[in-house]
Scaffold this motif. Sequence first.
Motif, PDB file in Angstrom:
ATOM      1  N   SER A   1       1.436  -1.013  -0.306  1.00  0.00           N
ATOM      2  CA  SER A   1       0.485  -0.587   0.681  1.00  0.00           C
ATOM      3  C   SER A   1       0.971   0.764  -0.059  1.00  0.00           C
ATOM      4  O   SER A   1       0.255   2.478  -0.169  1.00  0.00           O
ATOM      5  CB  SER A   1      -1.068   0.057   0.856  1.00  0.00           C
ATOM      6  N   HIS A   2       2.378   1.508   0.080  1.00  0.00           N
ATOM      7  CA  HIS A   2       3.227   2.091   0.289  1.00  0.00           C
ATOM      8  C   HIS A   2       2.065   3.388   1.419  1.00  0.00           C
ATOM      9  O   HIS A   2       2.258   4.780   0.960  1.00  0.00           O
ATOM     10  CB  HIS A   2       3.489   2.795  -1.038  1.00  0.00           C
ATOM     11  N   GLY A   3       2.157   2.843   2.042  1.00  0.00           N
ATOM     12  CA  GLY A   3       1.305   4.016   3.428  1.00  0.00           C
ATOM     13  C   GLY A   3       0.209   4.555   2.890  1.00  0.00           C
ATOM     14  O   GLY A   3      -0.492   6.137   2.970  1.00  0.00           O
TER      15      GLY A   3
ATOM     16  N   PRO B   1      -0.587  -0.089   9.751  1.00  0.00           N
ATOM     17  CA  PRO B   1      -0.264   1.166  10.600  1.00  0.00           C
ATOM     18  C   PRO B   1      -0.063   2.511  10.703  1.00  0.00           C
ATOM     19  O   PRO B   1      -0.367   2.691  11.997  1.00  0.00           O
ATOM     20  CB  PRO B   1       1.954   0.939  11.023  1.00  0.00           C
ATOM     21  N   GLN B   2      -0.191   3.289   9.714  1.00  0.00           N
ATOM     22  CA  GLN B   2      -0.369   4.398   9.813  1.00  0.00           C
ATOM     23  C   GLN B   2      -1.835   4.340   9.520  1.00  0.00           C
ATOM     24  O   GLN B   2      -2.071   6.505   9.770  1.00  0.00           O
ATOM     25  CB  GLN B   2       0.384   5.318   7.606  1.00  0.00           C
TER      26      GLN B   2
ATOM     27  N   ALA C   1      -1.952  -2.791  13.794  1.00  0.00           N
ATOM     28  CA  ALA C   1      -2.801  -1.579  13.537  1.00  0.00           C
ATOM     29  C   ALA C   1      -3.563  -1.138  14.797  1.00  0.00           C
ATOM     30  O   ALA C   1      -3.886  -1.329  15.351  1.00  0.00           O
ATOM     31  CB  ALA C   1      -3.430  -2.168  12.194  1.00  0.00           C
ATOM     32  N   PRO C   2      -3.402   0.317  14.627  1.00  0.00           N
ATOM     33  CA  PRO C   2      -4.945   0.944  15.650  1.00  0.00           C
ATOM     34  C   PRO C   2      -6.029  -0.614  15.297  1.00  0.00           C
ATOM     35  O   PRO C   2      -6.702  -0.008  14.265  1.00  0.00           O
ATOM     36  CB  PRO C   2      -5.599   2.146  14.954  1.00  0.00           C
TER      37      PRO C   2
ATOM     38  N   ASN D   1       2.412   6.669  12.689  1.00  0.00           N
ATOM     39  CA  ASN D   1       2.515   5.348  12.317  1.00  0.00           C
ATOM     40  C   ASN D   1       2.635   4.750  14.314  1.00  0.00           C
ATOM     41  O   ASN D   1       3.183   4.998  15.069  1.00  0.00           O
ATOM     42  CB  ASN D   1       4.263   4.853  12.543  1.00  0.00           C
ATOM     43  N   GLY D   2       1.574   3.796  14.373  1.00  0.00           N
ATOM     44  CA  GLY D   2       0.375   3.395  15.872  1.00  0.00           C
ATOM     45  C   GLY D   2       1.702   2.665  16.836  1.00  0.00           C
ATOM     46  O   GLY D   2       2.390   3.023  17.670  1.00  0.00           O
TER      47      GLY D   2
END
Lengths: 344, 344
Positions: free
Chosen positions: A99-101, A125-126, A145-146, A185-186
């Motif tokens: 996903s490249h963020g 994570p973002q 992840a959140p 980033n979580g």
Amino acid sequence: LRAVTIKDVAREADVSVASVSRVLNGVGRVGAATRSRILDTAERLRYVPHEGARSLITRRTDTIGMILPDLHGEFFSELLRGADAAARARGFHLLVSTSHGSVAEAAGAIRSMRGRVDGLIIMSPQIAPDPLALPDGLPVVLMNAPLGAGRSGVAVQNYEGALAMVRHLGITATRIAHISGPEGNGDAGERLRGYLDARPLDLGPDYVVRGDFTAASGYRAGLELAGLDPMPQAVFAANDMMAAGCIEAFAELGVRVPDDVAIGGFDDVPLARFLRPALTTMRVDLVALGAKAFERLSAELEQHGRDSKVDQVLPELVVRSSCGQGLGREQEKKCTTGPGRYPE
Amino acid sequence: LRAVTIKDVAREADVSVASVSRVLNGVGRVGAATRSRILDTAERLRYVPHEGARSLITRRTDTIGMILPDLHGEFFSELLRGADAAARARGFHLLVSTSHGSVAEAAGAIRSMRGRVDGLIIMSPQIAPDPLALPDGLPVVLMNAPLGAGRSGVAVQNYEGALAMVRHLGITATRIAHISGPEGNGDAGERLRGYLDARPLDLGPDYVVRGDFTAASGYRAGLELAGLDPMPQAVFAANDMMAAGCIEAFAELGVRVPDDVAIGGFDDVPLARFLRPALTTMRVDLVALGAKAFERLSAELEQHGRDSKVDQVLPELVVRSSCGQGLGREQEKKCTTGPGRYPE
DNA sequence: CTGAAAGCGCTTACAG
DNA sequence: CTGAAAGCGCTTACAG
């Protein structure tokens, strides 16, 4: 060179496609003569079933999708390896996507996996899970992840790990600096929070420098930290790659590790033990984590989404040379090198 | 929680499925009112097309399969990363599978990919392509394998690379030992052949010790080589991981690198520059290689298998500290460290 | 034991 | 512009 289909086999063997299907799948009664004729024909025609067509009717693809932020570095590849091993052990395939963020890319990847996977492992994570527009029918396991309410997932206890590392560094150091992971980033956030709660002394904002989980950012951070007055006595980097870059910067500047500054990392990627000095770090068993994510999803698949829960994983302190503590030469050797220490 | 299908959308929007299909794919004329009604309904129902069903009729999956021996280590993950980047740039997915060196597993993986991929990238250095029973219809690109006649592929020029490395080591050393890759591995065989042809002196079989491309095997080889009399002046390891293990063994034994023995590796995995001493090696741009494999396959897909050819890639010598040559302290620093050297 | 038929979720000529 | 129908390659009740 049209691929041969079940119809071709049926025609050649002079039976119905139903019979071919039956013998090839080993279900239902079929006469011995018919069976062997079908088997022979299939072999002769080198028939290979079209899995796409099968899964359309069977409603299972035996494939799971894994969406990672990136494929860069050992962190992700170890995760992938663990998931792959677990998946293939249960006869599943792995469809990977990155996903490249970007939320858009992640959402796109998720969409395009509808109908080709039975479930999804998503590491993001973002991004909070909601904007990902997770499809209804599809079981999903979130990694690190959140975690959304009611969602299943596996999570590293980053906060607790950071606490442990900073306390360990705190045995010999009072002035402990931090190289943090990227904003938003979580994982990085939790590690930072652990640092803040455990550090012996608040030295002001200069002693927390932001990185982005790459060695290059750790290198730059190292240059900054070395210029501080007073210099920190220890540095806690939010991951191993930044610790590696930091060690490199210190080496170039003539700052000795661990004599002048102790360094601790996080993750214990395979690289960590090859650094010099070998890196003290919080070990996350990434292969096991990837496998666990698959197992969670697998459970979800069977229970039909009934059994949602979150597996927590606690990282473990691995003491090597970079913190200059706890081990005599002999012991240290045992701990960081030698054939016995090689995994597998 | 049944997934919503195109029929559901059609019913809700009070149109035929054909119209829904048309507007969602942006083909054919559709009235503005109908179009917006369909779009609204699809959105409201959170309709996501079933890609499996689509590809059954369109005869393309926009997915390619990648079969690797393993996912262990940076060698494979960098390859995968390159292929993934190239694939996603063209809107393709990647279905990965590992064969673990077993012909049966590889053949099984290939079979099970029929109907879920448009083509295959296969890396199978141990196995000739024939026993893999490659399906007829499916375009295949072979990586680093004993290339079959008429097959497309990408290949590293291992022999030439080994030649270059051994000649480089030969500038300062006469007694050059070799740590080879596993028996039956094509890459390993070519690197060994290059070594044999380029070494200044034949020292007998003791100076060629077989490894298996892991650091652990390099470590063991290092112990052996250090016990030889006379000791080699240089060691050419058939890949970087074995060089890393060898360096470790030498360090434990107090053999200084490069002062007592020079070391050269092969591949230039990301780890190489973090070793101490930093590793001199033959750089193979693994990311580019993975991308190239995809591009080759992509060409094949478009040309319908007409355009089969093999791309050769020549590795490049990267001089760092482990060979003790060619670079003063200043230059070496530039070459192996510092922010400028960080990729990306 | 074996086959004809329906159907999985979609796309695409073919009519209208 | 829009819909009914056929069909992609398979599996699975349902008859016989």
